[in-house]
Design a protein around this motif. Structure first.
Motif, PDB file in Angstrom:
ATOM      1  N   VAL A 168     -23.688  -1.995 -16.837  1.00  0.00           N
ATOM      2  CA  VAL A 168     -23.698  -0.774 -16.034  1.00  0.00           C
ATOM      3  C   VAL A 168     -22.915   0.322 -16.745  1.00  0.00           C
ATOM      4  O   VAL A 168     -23.365   1.475 -16.861  1.00  0.00           O
ATOM      5  N   ASP A 169     -21.742  -0.023 -17.253  1.00  0.00           N
ATOM      6  CA  ASP A 169     -20.876   0.964 -17.901  1.00  0.00           C
ATOM      7  C   ASP A 169     -21.477   1.531 -19.177  1.00  0.00           C
ATOM      8  O   ASP A 169     -21.263   2.703 -19.514  1.00  0.00           O
ATOM      9  N   MET A 170     -22.234   0.710 -19.916  1.00  0.00           N
ATOM     10  CA  MET A 170     -22.737   1.150 -21.218  1.00  0.00           C
ATOM     11  C   MET A 170     -23.808   2.219 -21.103  1.00  0.00           C
ATOM     12  O   MET A 170     -23.920   3.076 -21.983  1.00  0.00           O
ATOM     13  N   ARG A 171     -24.595   2.195 -20.037  1.00  0.00           N
ATOM     14  CA  ARG A 171     -25.699   3.152 -19.931  1.00  0.00           C
ATOM     15  C   ARG A 171     -25.150   4.574 -19.785  1.00  0.00           C
ATOM     16  O   ARG A 171     -24.388   4.860 -18.861  1.00  0.00           O
ATOM     17  N   GLY A 172     -25.524   5.427 -20.730  1.00  0.00           N
ATOM     18  CA  GLY A 172     -25.033   6.792 -20.738  1.00  0.00           C
ATOM     19  C   GLY A 172     -23.708   6.963 -21.442  1.00  0.00           C
ATOM     20  O   GLY A 172     -23.141   8.057 -21.422  1.00  0.00           O
ATOM     21  N   SER A 173     -23.208   5.903 -22.080  1.00  0.00           N
ATOM     22  CA  SER A 173     -21.889   5.979 -22.717  1.00  0.00           C
ATOM     23  C   SER A 173     -21.933   6.543 -24.131  1.00  0.00           C
ATOM     24  O   SER A 173     -20.887   6.847 -24.703  1.00  0.00           O
TER      25      SER A 173
END
Length: 664
Positions: free
Chosen positions: A238-243
């Protein structure tokens, strides 16, 4: 990391050994209000969903298994046999073939949970044995990579995480249905391998997972095994998307989820991401994550959802940030009819997400949307025969007169080798696993309460979280009729509440408990709390009067038009039900039309039709013209018979429309 569980929470949860066998297991999730019931707690007895469960059991599952043995079908089990060394050959299919095979195994597990079919159990054992042999020693499995010269993790469109995500979900359901560990052991090896690859958060893999079923799969695997690293990994995805700055709206990687304000991009990958993030929230309770999910859900429902619950407005286009997108959400209020994409998988993903939002909050608005999808844009994806399908679900169709868009088809198809079928078989097993699991969606439980989410003839035998046994029987012909009778069949030794969903459309609903009136407010769950005796009854009567619907004025494609609904069902007008020479889009309805419902057991497997008087709009000769002067219309009327939208395209290639011109 934002979604990492606290040490205290881990110490509290890890010793817990008891498991719930729900479709999703929220029995130990600290941030949910409702829990799913056991896979075998609810059995359809008669009526709408009982008939469809039986169709999936007797027709869909065996037919789909046969189709998946075809080498060049877009979902083929043969690739796994080759990877297992049991057959010679080359990879032949689409990149997401394996994942669609796993969805069929998930369907089988749901059916087995209710039937105990030994042949089905044996078939699953054999298939799982092949999958285990196909798995690499380090846990990796994706035949589109293993059987080709492509290296692992070279492009997100190879769908490696999609395949592995569906494997993990199917393995959890198989374990809950059979209590066997064979498939679960494969899933653990997959998850352990993924942890070694993605836990360090390599920047070059930040946006991997075009279609992130892996998040839901990992959370469910955590719930099944209680291994905290699986939840940690789900949070990482979840955290990686758009990071990283290389993202795109197409797969929701341009903007980090917690900062996103608009539903954009592919209409399957978005709800899959948001459903997985809702699962993560159920375990962590992170407010920023929940705020984003609520914000996105409101945007979808209030500005980007079709009346049928479909959510993929455009085939190919651009997002509001000008990123190229396909199979995607449109702009706010952009909801075309004839070119509506509305992929069946996208619609199902919307229902899956709404169900998770319901579990978190207990709010009826989420159930209303879930039900809207189930009776309309999910069910329309499968033919009445249980073995033919469509990929897209438009709201208007002009027969064979207009060119088809990507993955469209004039007729329903049994496999992807049929002329005119799309080269994608993802929707059929998604429909089958949804129908096969709906008994597990029908009820939820909370402390001292049972929640009735879906209505249909069934029996429920369950225990509340505090151990209180509850046995009830539900009798109804819903959705054809609005009368629902619930009988407690075993005395309850303590006070508990029965929470009955009163749909938002059910103005004038009436509720009686032991013959005495009770309050029934549309758009809520009506609470009936007491100490129950065997034979106590609840009688709910929902207003099923047909109603005319109009769209928001900003929906230009539906301006000055009306649609017809009855209960949770959207209706459409199809050419076989009109006089020769008149097409559905040439019919107008008065806004004060008298709408009459009539059940026709001989039509389309037995449906309730809606009849009225309409006015034909004679098109005349338009050859060589794009515009012309309006000519006075003759004041003639015709008989109009509308059918449920889910049943369209089962009588040859039709003309069809949901929206009809309004006469004021």
């Amino acid at each position: 990391m934002k979604t990492k569980l606290s040490l205290f929470l881990l110490l509290v949860l890890l010793p817990c050994a008891a498991q719930n066998r729900g479709v999703i297991d929220t029995s130990q999730s600290p941030h949910v209000k409702l829990n799913a019931v056991d896979l075998a707690a609810v059995r359809w007895t008669r009526g709408f969903w009982a008939d469809r469960f039986e169709l999936v059991r007797s027709v869909t599952v065996p037919t789909m298994w046969q189709v998946m043995q075809i080498p060049n079908n877009a979902a083929s089990f043969r690739n796994l046999r080759i990877a297992a060394g049991l057959e010679q050959g080359k990879f032949s299919s689409v990149f997401w073939s394996d994942g669609d095979v796993y969805k069929l195994l998930e369907t089988m597990a749901f059916v087995y949970a209710l039937t105990g079919d030994k042949k089905l159990d044996q078939l699953m054992d054999e298939a799982i044995g092949v999958i285990a042999k196909a798995q690499a020693p380090d846990g990796y499995i994706s035949t589109q990579i293993q059987l080709t010269n492509v290296k692992r993790w070279t492009h997100f469109r190879y769908h490696e995480l999609y395949n592995m995500g569906h494997l993990m979900t199917a393995a959890c359901i198989h374990h809950r249905a059979t209590r066997k560990d064979s498939f679960l052991n494969v899933a653990r090896k997959v998850a352990d391998y993924l942890y070694t690859v993605f836990q360090p958060r390599p920047k070059e893999l930040a946006h991997f997972g075009f279609n992130p079923s892996n998040i839901m799969g990992l959370v469910e695997l955590y719930r099944t095994t209680r291994n905290p690293k699986y939840l940690e990994l789900a949070g990482i995805f979840v955290d990686m998307r758009g990071s990283q700055p290389s993202g795109t709206d197409q797969n929701q990687t341009r903007v980090p989820l917690r900062k996103e304000t608009e539903a954009v991009g592919h209409a399957v990958t978005g709800p899959y991401l948001w459903a997985g993030a809702t699962d993560v929230y159920a375990e962590t309770g992170e407010k920023a994550l929940w705020d984003a999910l609520e914000r996105l859900w409101r945007n979808v429902i209030h500005q980007k959802m079709y009346i049928t619950g479909g959510i993929a407005a455009i085939n190919i286009g651009a997002s509001s940030r000008r990123d190229p997108v396909h199979e995607a959400f449109g702009l706010n209020y952009q909801l075309p009819n004839a070119i509506a994409y509305n992929e069946t998988c996208a619609n199902i993903a919307q229902a899956m997400w709404s169900w998770r939002m319901l579990s978190t909050t207990g709010e009826a608005k989420y159930t209303d949307v879930m039900e809207l999808v189930l009776y309309n844009s999910m069910l329309s994806g499968m033919g009445l025969d249980g073995k033919t399908y469509c990929y897209t679900n438009p709201l208007r169709r002009h027969g064979r007169e207009e060119p088809l868009l990507r993955a469209d088809s004039f007729e329903r198809w049994p496999d992807t080798l049929t002329s005119g079928a799309p080269n994608c078989y993802c929707c059929p097993p998604n429909v089958s696993r949804t129908i096969a699991s709906l008994h597990g969606w029908a009820y939820s439980t909370s402390d001292r309460a049972v929640w009735v989410n879906l209505y249909g003839g069934n029996v429920l035998k369950t225990e509340l979280p505090d151990g209180t046994p509850l046995h009830i029987n539900q009798e109804t012909d819903y959705p054809w009729e609005g009368k629902i009778r619930i009988t407690v069949t075993q005395p309850v030794g303590k006070e508990l509440a029965v929470m009955l969903r009163i749909p938002g459309w059910a103005e004038g609903a009436s509720l009686k408990v032991r013959g005495q009136p009770a309050m029934a407010q549309p758009g809520t769950y009506a609470e009936v709390r007491r100490t129950w005796s065997a034979g106590d009854t609840i009688e709910l009567d929902l207003n099923m009067k047909p109603r005319l619907i109009e769209a928001h004025p900003k929906v230009e494609e539906a301006r000055n038009q009306v649609a017809v609904m009855r209960g949770p069902m959207v209706y459409c007008l199809e050419s076989p039900d009109l006089p020769p020479g008149i097409k559905p889009h040439e019919v107008a309805l008065p806004v004060n039309a008298r709408l009459t419902a009539r059940h026709d057991p001989s039509l389309l497997g037995g449906v309730t039709v809606i009849e009225t008087q309409g006015r034909p709009i004679r098109s005349g000769d338009w050859s060589g013209k794009l515009y012309r002067t309006i000519a006075p219309a003759k004041p003639e009327t015709i008989h109009v018979k509308l059918i449920p939208y889910y049943a369209w395209n089962n009588r040859g290639v039709p003309y069809m429309t949901v929206w009809l011109r309004a006469i004021h």
